[in-house]
Design a protein around this motif. Structure first.
Motif, mmCIF file in Angstrom:
data_model
loop_
_atom_site.group_PDB
_atom_site.id
_atom_site.type_symbol
_atom_site.label_atom_id
_atom_site.label_comp_id
_atom_site.label_asym_id
_atom_site.label_seq_id
_atom_site.Cartn_x
_atom_site.Cartn_y
_atom_site.Cartn_z
ATOM 1 N N ALA A 119 0.813 -1.219 0.000
ATOM 2 C CA ALA A 119 0.000 0.000 0.000
ATOM 3 C C ALA A 119 0.844 1.265 0.000
ATOM 4 C CB ALA A 119 -0.923 0.012 1.217
ATOM 5 N N HIS A 120 2.132 1.135 0.282
ATOM 6 C CA HIS A 120 3.048 2.272 0.237
ATOM 7 C C HIS A 120 3.486 2.565 -1.195
ATOM 8 C CE1 HIS A 120 5.457 -1.312 -0.003
ATOM 9 N NE2 HIS A 120 6.435 -0.591 -0.514
ATOM 10 N N SER A 121 3.195 1.665 -2.099
ATOM 11 C CA SER A 121 3.614 1.809 -3.492
ATOM 12 C C SER A 121 2.396 2.199 -4.311
ATOM 13 C CB SER A 121 4.247 0.507 -3.984
ATOM 14 O OG SER A 121 4.686 0.639 -5.320
ATOM 15 N N HIS A 122 1.833 1.274 -5.051
ATOM 16 C CA HIS A 122 0.587 1.548 -5.770
ATOM 17 C C HIS A 122 -0.560 1.188 -4.830
ATOM 18 C CE1 HIS A 122 -2.783 1.383 -8.470
ATOM 19 N NE2 HIS A 122 -2.057 1.740 -9.512
ATOM 20 N N HIS A 123 -1.015 2.168 -4.060
ATOM 21 C CA HIS A 123 -2.132 1.924 -3.151
ATOM 22 C C HIS A 123 -3.345 1.491 -3.954
ATOM 23 C CE1 HIS A 123 -5.122 2.561 -0.025
ATOM 24 N NE2 HIS A 123 -4.158 2.796 0.856
ATOM 25 N N LEU A 124 -4.044 0.465 -3.478
ATOM 26 C CA LEU A 124 -5.266 0.072 -4.161
ATOM 27 C C LEU A 124 -6.239 1.244 -4.208
ATOM 28 C CD1 LEU A 124 -6.014 -3.543 -2.863
ATOM 29 C CD2 LEU A 124 -4.795 -2.844 -4.940
ATOM 30 N N TRP A 125 -6.972 1.329 -5.304
ATOM 31 C CA TRP A 125 -7.926 2.424 -5.482
ATOM 32 C C TRP A 125 -9.265 2.061 -4.832
ATOM 33 C CZ3 TRP A 125 -7.490 4.282 -11.277
ATOM 34 C CH2 TRP A 125 -6.188 4.746 -11.510
ATOM 35 N N PRO A 126 -9.846 2.953 -4.056
ATOM 36 C CA PRO A 126 -11.173 2.696 -3.501
ATOM 37 C C PRO A 126 -12.242 2.747 -4.585
ATOM 38 C CG PRO A 126 -10.450 4.914 -2.952
ATOM 39 C CD PRO A 126 -9.285 4.235 -3.598
ATOM 40 N N ASP A 127 -13.361 2.144 -4.295
ATOM 41 C CA ASP A 127 -14.444 2.044 -5.279
ATOM 42 C C ASP A 127 -14.879 3.407 -5.806
ATOM 43 O OD1 ASP A 127 -14.283 -0.622 -4.679
ATOM 44 O OD2 ASP A 127 -16.142 -0.702 -3.522
ATOM 45 N N VAL A 128 -14.850 4.424 -4.957
ATOM 46 C CA VAL A 128 -15.331 5.739 -5.385
ATOM 47 C C VAL A 128 -14.514 6.309 -6.534
ATOM 48 C CG1 VAL A 128 -16.349 6.353 -3.153
ATOM 49 C CG2 VAL A 128 -13.937 6.896 -3.614
ATOM 50 N N THR A 129 -13.292 5.848 -6.701
ATOM 51 C CA THR A 129 -12.476 6.405 -7.782
ATOM 52 C C THR A 129 -12.949 5.938 -9.154
ATOM 53 O OG1 THR A 129 -10.840 4.619 -7.543
ATOM 54 C CG2 THR A 129 -10.444 6.670 -6.324
ATOM 55 N N LEU A 130 -13.630 4.798 -9.208
ATOM 56 C CA LEU A 130 -14.201 4.378 -10.491
ATOM 57 C C LEU A 130 -15.307 5.336 -10.898
ATOM 58 C CD1 LEU A 130 -14.516 2.498 -12.875
ATOM 59 C CD2 LEU A 130 -15.965 1.022 -11.456
ATOM 60 N N ALA A 131 -16.160 5.682 -9.951
ATOM 61 C CA ALA A 131 -17.209 6.644 -10.242
ATOM 62 C C ALA A 131 -16.624 7.987 -10.656
ATOM 63 C CB ALA A 131 -18.113 6.815 -9.023
ATOM 64 N N ALA A 132 -15.515 8.368 -10.015
ATOM 65 C CA ALA A 132 -14.861 9.630 -10.361
ATOM 66 C C ALA A 132 -14.282 9.579 -11.764
ATOM 67 C CB ALA A 132 -13.768 9.944 -9.339
ATOM 68 N N GLN A 133 -13.692 8.447 -12.122
ATOM 69 C CA GLN A 133 -13.122 8.292 -13.460
ATOM 70 C C GLN A 133 -14.223 8.360 -14.518
ATOM 71 O OE1 GLN A 133 -9.768 7.907 -13.842
ATOM 72 N NE2 GLN A 133 -9.811 7.809 -16.074
#
Length: 394
Positions: free
Chosen positions: A31-45
């Motif tokens: 998680a210090h590297s490529h932190h997993l993206w939370p679900d809300v970021t899909l909606a944002a994208q």
């Protein structure tokens, strides 16, 4: 260390259901590297795409008029800045660094003080600047036992135009908690103090209120802000670097100052802006940031959760539950002060361990001979047990 009976907050795997279910056999311990993206970021994208489709040319009215200010405000609240206008975004920290250095108004070479432990966005560019004669570089050993004293003493000599150093070092996890003392030296005419906060922002509580008028701070969304790439930012103190040489046309959006007939710049942090960019990273940055605030996932709360898991992991490693990892040297064991959000384990076999773990579906990473294990809000005790079980079987 954190007391063994410290209660963990409930892991919020529900907020990361898409990323976790996308690779159900993966154990993501980076998680210090490529932190997993939370679900809300899909909606944002998706929102960014739909705005481009519906608004077309006018999407910039929303991107720059609503999303950008919202992202600035999130940073300002997290760092306790006096104003969000001191925050500027760019696609990556390298571009921000290059723009910032171009604003130093003095003959070459620019005299730079830094360390041998900085991330590659600075390390590589600095080496090339040395080759080209752009800068003269003095490096302090970031792993010296008396590093803080050495670095502060070198900074106090007055022999440098730019002081660049990490708050949390990316390889060892060392927290330079005296870095803010450098603010006493900073002046608009030099030296400038630039703090690399990429492993500090939303990882350990950071309050810049007392130094915001003198210190630059650079970070971004890729790691603990949980938003991915494309949303790096710089806090720029007012009056420092009013006219960067490397400049894009977005830096002239607003009230301009400059010589008659010359190139004008806005006076807020927008003076460091470039040109056209992909705004979707900012959409994700805002989506993730608003989620954290709405869920009460403050930086102190998430840091305490990760720290307790770190202690649990180290206890299991010491007891032999993680097999050969017991032979590693822990470079940043949890202590009484701020703690990096990853454990740094040094061992000659670190790279071999990483690849062996990858073959088992476990994601960690390596810097030279240091294995890094990063924990976040989507981890729980069961993940620690599972990780140790895989390590024991190596």
């Amino acid at each position: 260390m954190v007391a063994e009976d410290q209660a963990l907050m409930t892991a919020r795997k529900d907020l990361f259901s898409r990323a976790l279910s996308a690779a159900p056999n993966r154990l993501h311990m980076a998680a210090h590297s490529h932190h997993l993206w939370p679900d809300v970021t899909l909606a944002a994208q998706v929102e960014a795409w739909e705005d481009a489709a519906v608004l077309a040319d006018h999407k910039w009215d929303k991107a720059l008029g609503q999303v950008y200010p919202a992202a600035q405000s999130l940073v300002a609240r997290e760092l306790n800045l006096p104003s969000p206008d001191t925050v500027v975004f760019a696609p990556n920290t390298h571009l921000l660094l290059a723009t910032l250095v171009s604003a130093i108004d003095r003959p070459h070479p620019v005299r730079v003080l830094s360390t041998n432990g900085e991330f590659h966005s600075f390390r590589r560019q600095a080496q090339r600047w040395v080759e080209s004669g752009e800068i003269a570089l003095t490096l302090i050993d970031a792993q010296a036992p008396d590093f803080a004293e050495q670095f502060l003493a070198a900074a106090q000599t007055g022999d440098h135009d730019l002081i660049f150093v990490s708050h949390v070092f990316f390889k060892t996890g060392f927290v330079f908690d005296r870095v803010w003392e450098l603010a006493e030296l900073a002046r608009p005419q030099g030296p400038w103090v630039v703090v690399d906060g990429y492993h500090g922002f939303r990882a350990i509580p950071t309050d810049l209120a007392a130094v915001a008028d003198r210190v630059f701070y650079v970070s971004g969304g890729y790691k603990y802000a949980m938003a991915g790439e494309g949303a790096a930012f710089l806090h720029a103190p007012p009056g420092f670097g009013p006219r960067p040489v490397l400049t894009g046309w977005y830096a002239e959006f607003g009230d301009l100052e400059g010589p008659p007939g010359g190139v004008g710049y806005v006076t807020d942090a927008g003076r460091f802006m470039g040109a056209t960019f992909d705004p979707s990273g900012l959409y994700r940055f805002v989506g993730a940031g608003r989620m954290l605030e709405a869920e009460g996932l403050t930086t102190p709360a998430v840091a305490a959760h990760a720290r307790a898991l770190q202690v649990s992991l180290l206890d299991k490693i010491a007891a032999g539950a993680a097999g050969a990892l017991r032979e590693a040297v822990v470079l940043n064991p949890p202590g009484n002060g701020p703690q990096a959000r990853f454990l740094a384990l040094r061992h000659p076999s670190a790279n071999a361990w990483k690849h062996a773990l990858a073959a088992k579906g476990v994601v960690v990473d390596v810097r030279d001979d240091v294995l890094r294990v990063g924990l976040s809000v989507y981890h729980d005790e069961a993940d620690i047990v599972a990780f140790c079980g895989v390590c024991a079987g190596l």
